[in-house]
Scaffold this active site. Sequence first.
Site, mmCIF file in Angstrom:
data_model
loop_
_atom_site.group_PDB
_atom_site.id
_atom_site.type_symbol
_atom_site.label_atom_id
_atom_site.label_comp_id
_atom_site.label_asym_id
_atom_site.label_seq_id
_atom_site.Cartn_x
_atom_site.Cartn_y
_atom_site.Cartn_z
ATOM 1 N N GLY A 25 0.815 -1.202 0.000
ATOM 2 C CA GLY A 25 0.000 0.000 0.000
ATOM 3 C C GLY A 25 0.851 1.254 0.000
ATOM 4 N N PHE A 28 -1.161 7.231 2.486
ATOM 5 C CA PHE A 28 -0.439 8.128 3.392
ATOM 6 C C PHE A 28 0.523 7.359 4.290
ATOM 7 C CE2 PHE A 28 -4.196 10.708 2.377
ATOM 8 C CZ PHE A 28 -3.580 11.905 2.050
ATOM 9 N N VAL A 93 -2.149 -7.602 -4.009
ATOM 10 C CA VAL A 93 -1.875 -8.647 -3.016
ATOM 11 C C VAL A 93 -3.137 -9.472 -2.789
ATOM 12 C CG1 VAL A 93 -1.267 -9.083 -0.603
ATOM 13 C CG2 VAL A 93 -0.064 -7.305 -1.903
ATOM 14 N N GLU A 185 -18.825 17.818 3.556
ATOM 15 C CA GLU A 185 -18.056 18.488 2.502
ATOM 16 C C GLU A 185 -18.698 18.269 1.135
ATOM 17 O OE1 GLU A 185 -13.648 18.408 4.631
ATOM 18 O OE2 GLU A 185 -14.191 16.829 3.219
ATOM 19 N N ASP A 314 -5.731 2.905 8.057
ATOM 20 C CA ASP A 314 -7.134 2.533 8.269
ATOM 21 C C ASP A 314 -7.311 1.064 8.618
ATOM 22 O OD1 ASP A 314 -7.478 5.113 7.500
ATOM 23 O OD2 ASP A 314 -8.539 4.682 5.630
ATOM 24 N N ALA A 330 -6.199 10.699 7.626
ATOM 25 C CA ALA A 330 -4.927 10.776 6.911
ATOM 26 C C ALA A 330 -3.781 11.105 7.860
ATOM 27 C CB ALA A 330 -5.019 11.821 5.798
#
Length: 444
Positions: A25, A28, A93, A185, A314, A330
């Site tokens: 991955g 971030f 993966v 948002e 996460d 993040a």
Amino acid sequence: MSDSGSSAASKGGTAGLKPHVVIVGAGFGGLAAARGLGGADFPVTVIDRRNYHLFVPLLYQVATAALSPADIAQPIRRLLARYRNVEVVLGEVTGVDAGGRTVKLADGTVVSYDRLILAPGSAYNYFGHEDWAAAAPGPRSFADARRIRERLLLAFERAEQSPDPEEQRALLTTIIVGGGPTGVEMAGSVAELARYSFRRDFRHIDPAKAHILLVEAGPRILPTFPEDLANHAHKALQRLGVTVLTGTSVERIAPGEMTLGGRTEKAGCIVWGAGVRALPAGRWLGVETDRAGRIAVGPDLAVRGLKDVYVIGDTAMATGRDGAALPALAQVAHQQGRFLGRALRRNMEQGTPIPPFRFRNRGNTAIVGRNSAIFDFGRLHLTGRIGWLLWAIVHIYLLTGFDKRLLVATQWLWRYLTYQTGARLIIGDEEETGSDRLSGPVRS
């Protein structure tokens, strides 16, 4: 890709003299870990199913035509090119053999490791209603953001051509599910798109009459924020014309319509933003997870019961100093990746034990609309224009690459002065082009 995979596999701990770190991955957390290990005297392999690092917090702006996809993404190879010990492998993966210390990819490649860092990220959680995903995508990937943008823009185009007032109203209705930061948002961005950016573009409809619904099952929006900030955001959304429905559960979602509170609402666009779940790292390792798919980790971010396997971002069920679970943000993933990369390097080069990870909260924020945002620093709360400016500064700072920061800052300034967006393009599959895309029922 097979050549890269074979090269990575040959660096495994049992096949080479130097230890080999594998990072799954390049979000971030994974990217920060790779940078922390960059320049070390041992090989590092970063595996990701995409060739780019994506700034997920701004995907909703791609979905609402404020930014283009390339504005918030950078090739992983470019970001890590300066580190000669870091290799990037494009692959998905499918499994991990912790006993044999190998990672298996979808094409059959097997990558061996001495230390493994799992940071695969997360996806939206539909809470057992996975069939809702097609009708209500969430802004979590470029594909979904493009899908949302296309449905949103197409709804206005079809409303412009429809002679039926009821159909116009349905097409000009957008429903956002979830009153967290993403939903808030998204609702504010859609409202501003309709009321400001579109105000001179159409001749037969009034975009300002667009109906935006924000649906939250809980008693209030932004439950992770202090109540005064949540109330400020609620009022700001109402001023933009957003209808906020709290204490309202979604009962059914189908293409072009949603049932909530016992009634059915038709909509030109439905957006999901009601929670996330970890990608299946727990299944790869064969370990227990919580309801969101997260793996419990120790203070050093290592998986309990497994040797030399770490989970961040996460996918990790990590706790703060107060014992509460750290949120899927993040800044949490970035801090964990930077900490683990540096600590792991000292451990492998000098034998220094990995200390406990300490999360330092840099503040929690959400933008509500033009000139309005909320910022929670604990004791200090900021709202309005000051909060918006700070939100913009923080997000520009977190963007990888100076060129992206300059580009996004320039575009935001231009939109602030002109009320215009720069990515209002409907780009679908070739077979959907033409008049047939503007006819028939609301597309799923």
